[in-house]
Design a protein around this motif. Structure first.
Motif, PDB file in Angstrom:
ATOM      1  N   LEU A 182      -2.298   2.184 -15.295  1.00  0.00           N
ATOM      2  CA  LEU A 182      -1.331   1.617 -14.356  1.00  0.00           C
ATOM      3  C   LEU A 182      -0.250   0.806 -15.059  1.00  0.00           C
ATOM      4  O   LEU A 182      -0.533   0.010 -15.958  1.00  0.00           O
ATOM      5  CB  LEU A 182      -2.040   0.716 -13.347  1.00  0.00           C
ATOM      6  CG  LEU A 182      -3.121   1.377 -12.483  1.00  0.00           C
ATOM      7  CD1 LEU A 182      -3.711   0.364 -11.513  1.00  0.00           C
ATOM      8  CD2 LEU A 182      -2.565   2.575 -11.733  1.00  0.00           C
ATOM      9  N   SER A 183       0.977   0.974 -14.604  1.00  0.00           N
ATOM     10  CA  SER A 183       2.089   0.161 -15.100  1.00  0.00           C
ATOM     11  C   SER A 183       2.031  -1.204 -14.413  1.00  0.00           C
ATOM     12  O   SER A 183       1.299  -1.391 -13.439  1.00  0.00           O
ATOM     13  CB  SER A 183       3.413   0.847 -14.756  1.00  0.00           C
ATOM     14  OG  SER A 183       3.572   0.835 -13.341  1.00  0.00           O
TER      15      SER A 183
ATOM     16  N   GLN B 157      -1.432   7.856  -7.414  1.00  0.00           N
ATOM     17  CA  GLN B 157      -2.655   7.535  -8.172  1.00  0.00           C
ATOM     18  C   GLN B 157      -3.936   7.822  -7.383  1.00  0.00           C
ATOM     19  O   GLN B 157      -4.961   8.112  -7.968  1.00  0.00           O
ATOM     20  CB  GLN B 157      -2.630   6.064  -8.607  1.00  0.00           C
ATOM     21  CG  GLN B 157      -1.564   5.729  -9.633  1.00  0.00           C
ATOM     22  CD  GLN B 157      -1.937   6.184 -11.048  1.00  0.00           C
ATOM     23  OE1 GLN B 157      -2.947   6.838 -11.264  1.00  0.00           O
ATOM     24  NE2 GLN B 157      -1.084   5.864 -12.014  1.00  0.00           N
ATOM     25  N   TYR B 158      -3.870   7.698  -6.057  1.00  0.00           N
ATOM     26  CA  TYR B 158      -5.074   7.916  -5.247  1.00  0.00           C
ATOM     27  C   TYR B 158      -5.101   9.302  -4.604  1.00  0.00           C
ATOM     28  O   TYR B 158      -5.941   9.568  -3.746  1.00  0.00           O
ATOM     29  CB  TYR B 158      -5.158   6.853  -4.137  1.00  0.00           C
ATOM     30  CG  TYR B 158      -5.781   5.528  -4.537  1.00  0.00           C
ATOM     31  CD1 TYR B 158      -6.135   5.254  -5.855  1.00  0.00           C
ATOM     32  CD2 TYR B 158      -6.023   4.549  -3.580  1.00  0.00           C
ATOM     33  CE1 TYR B 158      -6.697   4.032  -6.200  1.00  0.00           C
ATOM     34  CE2 TYR B 158      -6.595   3.323  -3.920  1.00  0.00           C
ATOM     35  CZ  TYR B 158      -6.922   3.073  -5.225  1.00  0.00           C
ATOM     36  OH  TYR B 158      -7.494   1.867  -5.567  1.00  0.00           O
TER      37      TYR B 158
ATOM     38  N   GLU C  99       2.816  -0.846 -10.708  1.00  0.00           N
ATOM     39  CA  GLU C  99       1.712  -0.249  -9.942  1.00  0.00           C
ATOM     40  C   GLU C  99       0.574  -1.250  -9.756  1.00  0.00           C
ATOM     41  O   GLU C  99      -0.029  -1.343  -8.688  1.00  0.00           O
ATOM     42  CB  GLU C  99       1.193   1.007 -10.650  1.00  0.00           C
ATOM     43  CG  GLU C  99       2.147   2.183 -10.557  1.00  0.00           C
ATOM     44  CD  GLU C  99       1.746   3.360 -11.455  1.00  0.00           C
ATOM     45  OE1 GLU C  99       2.171   4.484 -11.144  1.00  0.00           O
ATOM     46  OE2 GLU C  99       1.035   3.140 -12.466  1.00  0.00           O
TER      47      GLU C  99
ATOM     48  N   SER D 274       2.792   6.330  -5.521  1.00  0.00           N
ATOM     49  CA  SER D 274       2.707   6.654  -6.950  1.00  0.00           C
ATOM     50  C   SER D 274       1.790   7.860  -7.193  1.00  0.00           C
ATOM     51  O   SER D 274       1.795   8.435  -8.278  1.00  0.00           O
ATOM     52  CB  SER D 274       2.178   5.450  -7.742  1.00  0.00           C
ATOM     53  OG  SER D 274       0.781   5.280  -7.479  1.00  0.00           O
TER      54      SER D 274
ATOM     55  N   SER E 262       1.461  -3.736  -7.010  1.00  0.00           N
ATOM     56  CA  SER E 262       1.294  -3.169  -5.663  1.00  0.00           C
ATOM     57  C   SER E 262      -0.178  -3.019  -5.328  1.00  0.00           C
ATOM     58  O   SER E 262      -0.607  -3.317  -4.211  1.00  0.00           O
ATOM     59  CB  SER E 262       1.954  -1.793  -5.552  1.00  0.00           C
ATOM     60  OG  SER E 262       3.297  -1.862  -5.865  1.00  0.00           O
ATOM     61  N   LEU E 263      -0.958  -2.553  -6.306  1.00  0.00           N
ATOM     62  CA  LEU E 263      -2.390  -2.365  -6.058  1.00  0.00           C
ATOM     63  C   LEU E 263      -3.046  -3.706  -5.713  1.00  0.00           C
ATOM     64  O   LEU E 263      -3.808  -3.811  -4.748  1.00  0.00           O
ATOM     65  CB  LEU E 263      -3.056  -1.739  -7.297  1.00  0.00           C
ATOM     66  CG  LEU E 263      -4.568  -1.535  -7.206  1.00  0.00           C
ATOM     67  CD1 LEU E 263      -4.920  -0.565  -6.082  1.00  0.00           C
ATOM     68  CD2 LEU E 263      -5.124  -1.002  -8.524  1.00  0.00           C
TER      69      LEU E 263
ATOM     70  N   ASP F  95       3.785   1.538  -1.295  1.00  0.00           N
ATOM     71  CA  ASP F  95       4.360   1.700  -2.633  1.00  0.00           C
ATOM     72  C   ASP F  95       3.315   2.226  -3.611  1.00  0.00           C
ATOM     73  O   ASP F  95       3.589   3.125  -4.405  1.00  0.00           O
ATOM     74  CB  ASP F  95       4.905   0.359  -3.162  1.00  0.00           C
ATOM     75  CG  ASP F  95       6.113  -0.087  -2.361  1.00  0.00           C
ATOM     76  OD1 ASP F  95       6.649   0.743  -1.598  1.00  0.00           O
ATOM     77  OD2 ASP F  95       6.499  -1.261  -2.482  1.00  0.00           O
ATOM     78  N   PHE F  96       2.099   1.677  -3.558  1.00  0.00           N
ATOM     79  CA  PHE F  96       1.093   2.117  -4.516  1.00  0.00           C
ATOM     80  C   PHE F  96       0.686   3.570  -4.237  1.00  0.00           C
ATOM     81  O   PHE F  96       0.631   4.396  -5.159  1.00  0.00           O
ATOM     82  CB  PHE F  96      -0.151   1.219  -4.484  1.00  0.00           C
ATOM     83  CG  PHE F  96      -1.176   1.686  -5.474  1.00  0.00           C
ATOM     84  CD1 PHE F  96      -1.009   1.436  -6.820  1.00  0.00           C
ATOM     85  CD2 PHE F  96      -2.275   2.428  -5.070  1.00  0.00           C
ATOM     86  CE1 PHE F  96      -1.918   1.909  -7.759  1.00  0.00           C
ATOM     87  CE2 PHE F  96      -3.186   2.908  -5.992  1.00  0.00           C
ATOM     88  CZ  PHE F  96      -3.008   2.647  -7.344  1.00  0.00           C
TER      89      PHE F  96
ATOM     90  N   GLN G 149       0.302  -3.206 -18.724  1.00  0.00           N
ATOM     91  CA  GLN G 149      -0.364  -1.928 -18.501  1.00  0.00           C
ATOM     92  C   GLN G 149      -1.842  -2.222 -18.421  1.00  0.00           C
ATOM     93  O   GLN G 149      -2.332  -3.168 -19.033  1.00  0.00           O
ATOM     94  CB  GLN G 149      -0.029  -1.008 -19.696  1.00  0.00           C
ATOM     95  CG  GLN G 149      -0.364   0.442 -19.559  1.00  0.00           C
ATOM     96  CD  GLN G 149      -1.789   0.727 -20.018  1.00  0.00           C
ATOM     97  OE1 GLN G 149      -2.376  -0.037 -20.797  1.00  0.00           O
ATOM     98  NE2 GLN G 149      -2.355   1.805 -19.510  1.00  0.00           N
TER      99      GLN G 149
ATOM    100  N   ARG H  81       0.837  -1.208   0.000  1.00  0.00           N
ATOM    101  CA  ARG H  81       0.000   0.000   0.000  1.00  0.00           C
ATOM    102  C   ARG H  81       0.870   1.256   0.000  1.00  0.00           C
ATOM    103  O   ARG H  81       0.599   2.212  -0.711  1.00  0.00           O
ATOM    104  CB  ARG H  81      -0.937  -0.009   1.202  1.00  0.00           C
ATOM    105  CG  ARG H  81      -2.066   0.984   1.057  1.00  0.00           C
ATOM    106  CD  ARG H  81      -3.186   0.742   2.014  1.00  0.00           C
ATOM    107  NE  ARG H  81      -2.681   0.618   3.354  1.00  0.00           N
ATOM    108  CZ  ARG H  81      -2.953  -0.388   4.171  1.00  0.00           C
ATOM    109  NH1 ARG H  81      -3.754  -1.340   3.808  1.00  0.00           N
ATOM    110  NH2 ARG H  81      -2.431  -0.434   5.364  1.00  0.00           N
TER     111      ARG H  81
END
Ligand code: SAM
Ligand code: ZN
Length: 276
Positions: A227-228, A68-69, A231, A66, A234-235, A62-63, A258, A60
């Motif tokens: 997302l890569s 993203q959230y 990512e 990024s 991790s997600l 790590d994600f 991706q 979490r």
């Protein structure tokens, strides 16, 4: 400032000293190097209440790193800014590793609010990270079902995807204070579930009333994320699907380089009722 935390042994207020927190009854709790305090009683430790395991906490971290959230943190800060007093104490219930606590505190501070962020989680690995990330905050390892916190001390509370104990939250909030409760919307991470499961399902959306609170509204926060592979990994590892998915599904997902995935949250807005 009035004491925020209470002694998990005898319930009296804990005075915060630099190296330890201390109650008038002589119970003393050392501050860890990162600044947090461990307030689970030996009985709570023995009952092995499940917090997130360290590998999930790291996934979490790590994600969320990024970014993203971050749109969710920003939506929460926008909700809070107009309703907080100039000096405010906010509570992140089940704060995890403090990513949202940090970002929300930054937004509110930039908006001119003098903020004391407070966070509790039962996972020590997570609280350690949160305390490091938010050095101006107060953090404790404790259970949301028995908060070692004084009554009526918080101007607002956040619960982002954590177990909700409304009774305890109502106790620690000031009358009229808000609770923002973030839950997954129907199609949260649906594209990921389509890869993981032969028959993916949508989350149920319901507006639950809780004793001590009035549901005053709700908002959606949604984003389509590109997302890569990293990512995505991790997600996946920070969700409950990680433990429940069929192996072929997990393998299919790991082969994606991706993926477009929708993050869809609902922010339920509750107001603590005045004493009746
Ligand atoms: C899905 S995570 C959400 C963390 C953070 N709010 C976020 O969104 O990144 C749920 C969190 O609740 C914590 N938790 C689970 N049961 C708990 C309990 N009884 N008391 C306190 N925290 C608990 C877990 O350790 C975990 O950090
Ligand atoms: Zn005590």
């Amino acid at each position: 400032m009035r004491e925020l935390f209470t002694c998990p042994v005898c319930g009296q207020g804990l005075a915060e000293e630099p190296r330890r927190w201390l109650c008038p009854g002589g119970h003393s709790f050392d501050r860890a190097a990162e600044g947090y305090v461990h307030l689970l009683t030996p009985a709570q430790m023995r009952s092995k209440i499940p917090g997130d395991p360290p590998e999930m906490v790291r996934a979490r971290r790590d994600f969320l790193a990024s970014g993203q959230y971050d749109f969710l943190a920003d939506a929460l800060a926008e909700q809070l800014r107009p309703i907080l007093p100039p000096e405010a104490v906010i509570f992140d219930a089940g704060c995890g590793e403090g990513h949202y606590t940090r970002r929300i505190a930054d937004r509110l501070t930039a908006g001119g609010i003098r903020l004391t962020p407070v966070g509790v989680d039962i996972a020590k690995t997570a609280v350690r990270m949160a305390a490091k990330k938010v050095p101006e905050g107060r953090f404790a390892v404790a259970s949301l079902y028995r908060l070692p916190v004084a009554e009526g001390v918080f101007d607002a509370a956040l619960n982002i995807f954590s177990p909700l104990c409304a009774e305890e939250l109502a106790r620690v909030l000031k009358p009229g204070a808000r609770l923002l409760y973030v839950v997954p919307a129907a199609r949260h991470l649906y594209e990921m579930k389509e890869i993981l499961y032969p028959e993916p399902y949508e989350n149920e959306e319901k507006d639950v009333e809780y004793a001590g609170f009035r549901l005053v509204g709700w908002e959606r926060a949604e984003k389509r994320m590109s997302l890569s592979q990293g990512e995505l990994a991790s997600l996946f590892a920070m969700t409950p699907y990680f433990w429940r998915s069929p192996r072929e599904g997990a393998e299919r997902l790991s082969r994606r380089e991706q993926l477009e995935v929708t993050a869809a949250f609902r922010i339920l807005i509750y107001e603590k009722k005045d004493e009746e």
